[in-house]
Design an enzyme around this catalytic site. Structure first.
Site, PDB file in Angstrom:
ATOM      1  N   CYS A   1      35.238  58.071  63.578  1.00 21.80           N
ATOM      2  CA  CYS A   1      33.953  58.539  64.103  1.00 21.80           C
ATOM      3  C   CYS A   1      33.994  58.772  65.611  1.00 21.80           C
ATOM      4  O   CYS A   1      34.697  59.652  66.079  1.00 21.80           O
ATOM      5  CB  CYS A   1      32.832  57.591  63.691  1.00 21.80           C
ATOM      6  SG  CYS A   1      31.185  58.367  63.820  1.00 21.80           S
TER       7      CYS A   1
ATOM      8  N   HIS B   1      32.320  57.446  58.179  1.00 21.04           N
ATOM      9  CA  HIS B   1      32.421  55.982  58.142  1.00 21.04           C
ATOM     10  C   HIS B   1      32.752  55.516  56.727  1.00 21.04           C
ATOM     11  O   HIS B   1      31.923  54.882  56.062  1.00 21.04           O
ATOM     12  CB  HIS B   1      31.107  55.342  58.598  1.00 21.04           C
ATOM     13  CG  HIS B   1      30.922  55.322  60.072  1.00 21.04           C
ATOM     14  ND1 HIS B   1      31.635  54.477  60.903  1.00 21.04           N
ATOM     15  CD2 HIS B   1      30.103  56.053  60.878  1.00 21.04           C
ATOM     16  CE1 HIS B   1      31.260  54.671  62.155  1.00 21.04           C
ATOM     17  NE2 HIS B   1      30.335  55.621  62.172  1.00 21.04           N
TER      18      HIS B   1
ATOM     19  N   GLU C   1      34.290  53.075  55.843  1.00 22.84           N
ATOM     20  CA  GLU C   1      34.280  51.607  55.788  1.00 22.84           C
ATOM     21  C   GLU C   1      32.886  51.033  55.570  1.00 22.84           C
ATOM     22  O   GLU C   1      32.740  49.835  55.283  1.00 22.84           O
ATOM     23  CB  GLU C   1      34.871  51.028  57.085  1.00 22.84           C
ATOM     24  CG  GLU C   1      33.923  50.962  58.274  1.00 22.84           C
ATOM     25  CD  GLU C   1      33.704  52.280  59.004  1.00 22.84           C
ATOM     26  OE1 GLU C   1      32.982  52.282  60.021  1.00 22.84           O
ATOM     27  OE2 GLU C   1      34.259  53.315  58.560  1.00 22.84           O
TER      28      GLU C   1
ATOM     29  N   ARG D   1      16.317  49.976  61.541  1.00 24.19           N
ATOM     30  CA  ARG D   1      16.396  49.576  62.954  1.00 24.19           C
ATOM     31  C   ARG D   1      15.763  50.634  63.841  1.00 24.19           C
ATOM     32  O   ARG D   1      14.981  50.321  64.755  1.00 24.19           O
ATOM     33  CB  ARG D   1      17.857  49.372  63.340  1.00 24.19           C
ATOM     34  CG  ARG D   1      18.101  49.060  64.817  1.00 24.19           C
ATOM     35  CD  ARG D   1      19.537  49.386  65.189  1.00 24.19           C
ATOM     36  NE  ARG D   1      19.811  50.815  65.054  1.00 24.19           N
ATOM     37  CZ  ARG D   1      21.042  51.332  64.956  1.00 24.19           C
ATOM     38  NH1 ARG D   1      22.101  50.543  64.956  1.00 24.19           N
ATOM     39  NH2 ARG D   1      21.201  52.647  64.847  1.00 24.19           N
TER      40      ARG D   1
ATOM     41  N   SER E   1      27.258  58.873  60.301  1.00 30.95           N
ATOM     42  CA  SER E   1      26.193  58.375  61.169  1.00 30.95           C
ATOM     43  C   SER E   1      26.616  58.679  62.597  1.00 30.95           C
ATOM     44  O   SER E   1      27.249  57.861  63.259  1.00 30.95           O
ATOM     45  CB  SER E   1      25.992  56.870  60.958  1.00 30.95           C
ATOM     46  OG  SER E   1      25.003  56.370  61.836  1.00 30.95           O
TER      47      SER E   1
ATOM     48  N   LYS F   1      20.832  63.796  64.928  1.00 28.08           N
ATOM     49  CA  LYS F   1      21.840  62.880  64.396  1.00 28.08           C
ATOM     50  C   LYS F   1      22.165  63.225  62.953  1.00 28.08           C
ATOM     51  O   LYS F   1      21.268  63.492  62.146  1.00 28.08           O
ATOM     52  CB  LYS F   1      21.338  61.433  64.485  1.00 28.08           C
ATOM     53  CG  LYS F   1      22.357  60.401  64.030  1.00 28.08           C
ATOM     54  CD  LYS F   1      21.817  58.988  64.189  1.00 28.08           C
ATOM     55  CE  LYS F   1      22.845  57.949  63.778  1.00 28.08           C
ATOM     56  NZ  LYS F   1      22.332  56.569  63.930  1.00 28.08           N
TER      57      LYS F   1
END
Length: 309
Positions: free
Chosen positions: A142, A235, A237, A249, A192, A163
């Site tokens: 990333c 991502h 992972e 968040r 992300s 985003k």
């Protein structure tokens, strides 16, 4: 591949609960085999969570992997206890005279920060320059991909207006490429990021081979022909809940984020998401360890750089 970690690392019990094969240092010392030495430069704020995610993906093969965690940001962490960092992380000065079979550089929440404004930008450049002579193969994830493209190829920072968040479909471009061996022709992976990775830019300004991209022409996975460097812009992972945690968040922070694409069932954040990318993520890391690290690294790491004793 059993990962070899310190006996007291929190990830040991966390991953054992998932039936992941974790070998403590004390047990590994009884096996007469040279483990692969993999250095993880963890740039994520929640370091313990990130450790768990990457160690899970590094655990599926018959060889030992000796994990060393690295930090280059000396500032006090707001998300990870100082005791944990002091016990399990090394500084660059501790390992700069060592060689490693593999290096993983994680992402970081720095998509809207200019490179020169990153507090540890000089240290990032130092590690990447060092890795050319001290690491067999490096995997960038990333934001680290964007940083590496700038440092290694001089490509300016490319930033999206909005985003990119969600789970997106990708397709492989070379059916027999080693890094995507076993992949379905099309597969899902989470993203992300604000960083932008147009495949045309990679093709025009580097000698890297793009191995997987989206229908819209965004590069997802690419690598050098000599296997020394590999890049994954998403991502793989991530846990099933990671995108949800980031979304809520941002909601609580009053940022009015878009709902992550193709993630919550029926696009409803009240529904529990399910991971649809685990098999591809495991294959990616297994292939990297096997074909980009194990198959080409010297048995005696001193041979990587003859000046080292």
């Amino acid at each position: 591949m059993p990962i070899r970690v310190p006996d007291e690392l929190p990830a040991v019990n966390f991953l054992r609960e998932e039936n992941v094969f974790v070998m403590t240092t004390s047990r590994a010392s009884g096996q007469e085999i040279r483990p692969l030495k993999v250095l993880i430069l963890n740039l994520m704020p929640k370091k313990i969570e990130t450790e768990n995610q990457f160690l899970r993906l590094l655990s599926n093969s018959p060889l030992q992997v000796d994990i060393q965690l690295l930090r280059i940001d000396s500032r006090e962490s707001r998300n990870t206890p100082a005791e944990h960092l002091n016990n399990f992380y090394c500084n660059f000065e501790d390992i700069q005279d060592q060689n490693f079979d593999g290096l993983i550089v994680t992402g970081a929440p720095l998509g809207l920060v200019e490179f020169n404004d990153v507090a540890y930008w000089p240290q990032i450049k130092q590690v990447l320059e060092w890795s050319k002579d001290h690491v067999t193969s490096t995997l960038f994830v990333c934001w680290a991909v964007q940083a590496a493209l700038n440092i290694l190829y001089g490509i300016p920072k490319q930033t999206r207006t909005d985003k990119l968040s969600g789970v997106y479909e990708h397709h492989i471009l070379h059916p027999h490429a080693l890094l995507t061996r076993g992949f379905d022709d099309s597969f899902l992976a989470p993203h992300s990021r604000y960083a932008d990775f147009p495949a045309a830019l990679i093709r025009d300004y580097t000698d890297l081979e793009i191995l997987a991209e989206t229908e819209e022409g965004d590069a997802y996975l690419f690598a050098s022909k000599d296997k020394r460097i590999a890049f994954v812009t998403g991502h793989p992972e991530y846990d099933a809940q990671t995108l949800a945690q980031e979304f809520f968040r941002d909601v609580e922070a009053g940022l009015d984020p878009d709902v992550p694409y193709n993630y919550f069932p029926h696009n409803d954040p009240q529904n529990t998401p399910r991971a649809s990318w685990r098999s591809h993520g495991n294959l990616l890391f297994t292939n990297w360890l096997n074909y980009y690290v194990y198959q080409i690294t010297p048995y005696d790491l001193r041979h990587m750089n003859p000046t080292l004793d």
